[in-house]
Design a protein around this motif. Structure first.
Motif, PDB file in Angstrom:
ATOM      1  N   ILE A  42      -6.146  -7.113   8.342  1.00 56.24           N
ATOM      2  CA  ILE A  42      -6.463  -6.155   7.279  1.00 56.24           C
ATOM      3  C   ILE A  42      -5.453  -6.278   6.137  1.00 56.24           C
ATOM      4  O   ILE A  42      -5.833  -6.241   4.966  1.00 56.24           O
ATOM      5  CB  ILE A  42      -6.513  -4.716   7.841  1.00 56.24           C
ATOM      6  N   GLU A  43      -4.179  -6.454   6.469  1.00 56.84           N
ATOM      7  CA  GLU A  43      -3.169  -6.668   5.436  1.00 56.84           C
ATOM      8  C   GLU A  43      -3.518  -7.884   4.581  1.00 56.84           C
ATOM      9  O   GLU A  43      -3.406  -7.846   3.351  1.00 56.84           O
ATOM     10  CB  GLU A  43      -1.786  -6.871   6.060  1.00 56.84           C
ATOM     11  N   THR A  44      -3.919  -8.957   5.226  1.00 55.58           N
ATOM     12  CA  THR A  44      -4.276 -10.176   4.494  1.00 55.58           C
ATOM     13  C   THR A  44      -5.499  -9.935   3.613  1.00 55.58           C
ATOM     14  O   THR A  44      -5.559 -10.428   2.480  1.00 55.58           O
ATOM     15  CB  THR A  44      -4.507 -11.338   5.475  1.00 55.58           C
ATOM     16  N   GLU A  45      -6.444  -9.168   4.101  1.00 54.50           N
ATOM     17  CA  GLU A  45      -7.621  -8.824   3.287  1.00 54.50           C
ATOM     18  C   GLU A  45      -7.197  -8.039   2.040  1.00 54.50           C
ATOM     19  O   GLU A  45      -7.765  -8.216   0.967  1.00 54.50           O
ATOM     20  CB  GLU A  45      -8.627  -8.014   4.115  1.00 54.50           C
ATOM     21  N   ALA A  65      -1.765   3.033   9.028  1.00 57.70           N
ATOM     22  CA  ALA A  65      -1.644   4.390   8.484  1.00 57.70           C
ATOM     23  C   ALA A  65      -0.196   4.881   8.609  1.00 57.70           C
ATOM     24  O   ALA A  65       0.340   5.493   7.676  1.00 57.70           O
ATOM     25  CB  ALA A  65      -2.600   5.339   9.197  1.00 57.70           C
ATOM     26  N   ASP A  66       0.434   4.594   9.743  1.00 54.28           N
ATOM     27  CA  ASP A  66       1.842   4.975   9.936  1.00 54.28           C
ATOM     28  C   ASP A  66       2.742   4.307   8.900  1.00 54.28           C
ATOM     29  O   ASP A  66       3.741   4.889   8.474  1.00 54.28           O
ATOM     30  CB  ASP A  66       2.319   4.604  11.343  1.00 54.28           C
ATOM     31  N   ASP A  67       2.380   3.090   8.502  1.00 54.24           N
ATOM     32  CA  ASP A  67       3.157   2.340   7.505  1.00 54.24           C
ATOM     33  C   ASP A  67       2.753   2.691   6.072  1.00 54.24           C
ATOM     34  O   ASP A  67       3.246   2.081   5.123  1.00 54.24           O
ATOM     35  CB  ASP A  67       2.982   0.833   7.715  1.00 54.24           C
ATOM     36  N   GLU A  68       1.819   3.640   5.920  1.00 58.23           N
ATOM     37  CA  GLU A  68       1.325   4.113   4.630  1.00 58.23           C
ATOM     38  C   GLU A  68       0.589   3.043   3.832  1.00 58.23           C
ATOM     39  O   GLU A  68       0.511   3.090   2.607  1.00 58.23           O
ATOM     40  CB  GLU A  68       2.454   4.744   3.807  1.00 58.23           C
ATOM     41  N   ILE A  69       0.039   2.070   4.548  1.00 59.30           N
ATOM     42  CA  ILE A  69      -0.814   1.050   3.930  1.00 59.30           C
ATOM     43  C   ILE A  69      -2.231   1.604   3.813  1.00 59.30           C
ATOM     44  O   ILE A  69      -2.945   1.333   2.857  1.00 59.30           O
ATOM     45  CB  ILE A  69      -0.763  -0.258   4.744  1.00 59.30           C
ATOM     46  N   LEU A  70      -2.615   2.391   4.793  1.00 65.86           N
ATOM     47  CA  LEU A  70      -3.895   3.087   4.785  1.00 65.86           C
ATOM     48  C   LEU A  70      -3.633   4.585   4.818  1.00 65.86           C
ATOM     49  O   LEU A  70      -2.582   5.028   5.268  1.00 65.86           O
ATOM     50  CB  LEU A  70      -4.732   2.716   6.019  1.00 65.86           C
ATOM     51  N   TYR A  71      -4.606   5.343   4.331  1.00 58.75           N
ATOM     52  CA  TYR A  71      -4.534   6.793   4.470  1.00 58.75           C
ATOM     53  C   TYR A  71      -5.870   7.278   5.012  1.00 58.75           C
ATOM     54  O   TYR A  71      -6.915   6.638   4.841  1.00 58.75           O
ATOM     55  CB  TYR A  71      -4.173   7.476   3.152  1.00 58.75           C
ATOM     56  N   ILE A 131       3.825  -2.539  -0.282  1.00 59.22           N
ATOM     57  CA  ILE A 131       4.424  -2.363   1.044  1.00 59.22           C
ATOM     58  C   ILE A 131       4.281  -3.635   1.866  1.00 59.22           C
ATOM     59  O   ILE A 131       5.235  -4.106   2.489  1.00 59.22           O
ATOM     60  CB  ILE A 131       3.782  -1.166   1.777  1.00 59.22           C
ATOM     61  N   ILE A 132       3.085  -4.216   1.846  1.00 55.27           N
ATOM     62  CA  ILE A 132       2.830  -5.439   2.618  1.00 55.27           C
ATOM     63  C   ILE A 132       3.702  -6.584   2.107  1.00 55.27           C
ATOM     64  O   ILE A 132       4.331  -7.298   2.892  1.00 55.27           O
ATOM     65  CB  ILE A 132       1.336  -5.825   2.559  1.00 55.27           C
ATOM     66  N   LEU A 133       3.724  -6.772   0.793  1.00 55.21           N
ATOM     67  CA  LEU A 133       4.514  -7.856   0.214  1.00 55.21           C
ATOM     68  C   LEU A 133       5.994  -7.708   0.545  1.00 55.21           C
ATOM     69  O   LEU A 133       6.646  -8.675   0.942  1.00 55.21           O
ATOM     70  CB  LEU A 133       4.310  -7.919  -1.295  1.00 55.21           C
ATOM     71  N   ASN A 134       6.518  -6.503   0.395  1.00 55.45           N
ATOM     72  CA  ASN A 134       7.932  -6.275   0.694  1.00 55.45           C
ATOM     73  C   ASN A 134       8.248  -6.548   2.161  1.00 55.45           C
ATOM     74  O   ASN A 134       9.261  -7.163   2.476  1.00 55.45           O
ATOM     75  CB  ASN A 134       8.346  -4.855   0.310  1.00 55.45           C
ATOM     76  N   VAL A 163      -7.553   2.280   1.652  1.00 56.36           N
ATOM     77  CA  VAL A 163      -6.376   1.532   1.214  1.00 56.36           C
ATOM     78  C   VAL A 163      -5.556   2.407   0.264  1.00 56.36           C
ATOM     79  O   VAL A 163      -6.091   2.935  -0.712  1.00 56.36           O
ATOM     80  CB  VAL A 163      -6.786   0.220   0.509  1.00 56.36           C
ATOM     81  N   SER A 164      -4.268   2.529   0.554  1.00 58.00           N
ATOM     82  CA  SER A 164      -3.388   3.348  -0.285  1.00 58.00           C
ATOM     83  C   SER A 164      -3.039   2.620  -1.582  1.00 58.00           C
ATOM     84  O   SER A 164      -3.171   1.398  -1.685  1.00 58.00           O
ATOM     85  CB  SER A 164      -2.110   3.707   0.467  1.00 58.00           C
ATOM     86  N   GLU A 165      -2.555   3.389  -2.551  1.00 59.24           N
ATOM     87  CA  GLU A 165      -2.165   2.807  -3.844  1.00 59.24           C
ATOM     88  C   GLU A 165      -0.992   1.848  -3.700  1.00 59.24           C
ATOM     89  O   GLU A 165      -0.884   0.886  -4.455  1.00 59.24           O
ATOM     90  CB  GLU A 165      -1.821   3.916  -4.841  1.00 59.24           C
TER      91      GLU A 165
END
Length: 127
Positions: A19-22, A59-65, A81-84, A74-76
């Motif tokens: 999902i992160e890659t998507e 969701a815990d990582d605030e990538i999704l809400y 977050i993913i890149l970092n 998908v969060s703003e």
């Protein structure tokens, strides 16, 4: 994507990384609804609880809400977050491994840098 049951990485992590890659590929963008745990379970022939664990990790990582009753979105700040995280964890590990291997095969820093530049140029030409 095909999940790899033999690589030792938990399936829920593989789902989360997919999902992160998507998101990074912009197939999913800010405020897009993501697949439900049941859709993911059907897509990858896994237990819905495993899919839910991957979604909850994001969701815990605030990538999704979560929107109660509607699903996950998908969060703003998802892409940032993913890149970092990937820069901090994955790239650093790759660089560390590269330096260790280069030392084993007696490759100097200048040569490593040149190899990286050539690989980068090839990648940029392919885009």
């Amino acid at each position: 994507m095909i999940l790899d049951h033999d690589n030792g990485k938990p399936l829920y992590i593989q789902i989360a990384e997919w999902i992160e890659t998507e998101i990074l590929r912009r197939n999913l963008t800010t405020h897009d609804k993501v697949y439900s745990q049941y859709q993911l379970a059907d897509m990858f022939t896994i237990n819905p609880a495993t899919a839910a664990k991957g979604l909850n990790r994001l969701a815990d990582d605030e990538i999704l809400y979560k929107k109660r009753g509607l699903g996950m979105f998908v969060s703003e700040s998802a892409e940032e977050i993913i890149l970092n995280r990937r820069k901090a964890l994955r790239l650093q590990q790759l660089v560390d491994d590269l330096v260790i291997e280069a030392r084993h095969v007696h490759v100097e820093l200048d040569e490593i840098i040149e190899m990286i530049k050539v690989a980068h140029e090839k990648e940029m030409e392919g885009k």
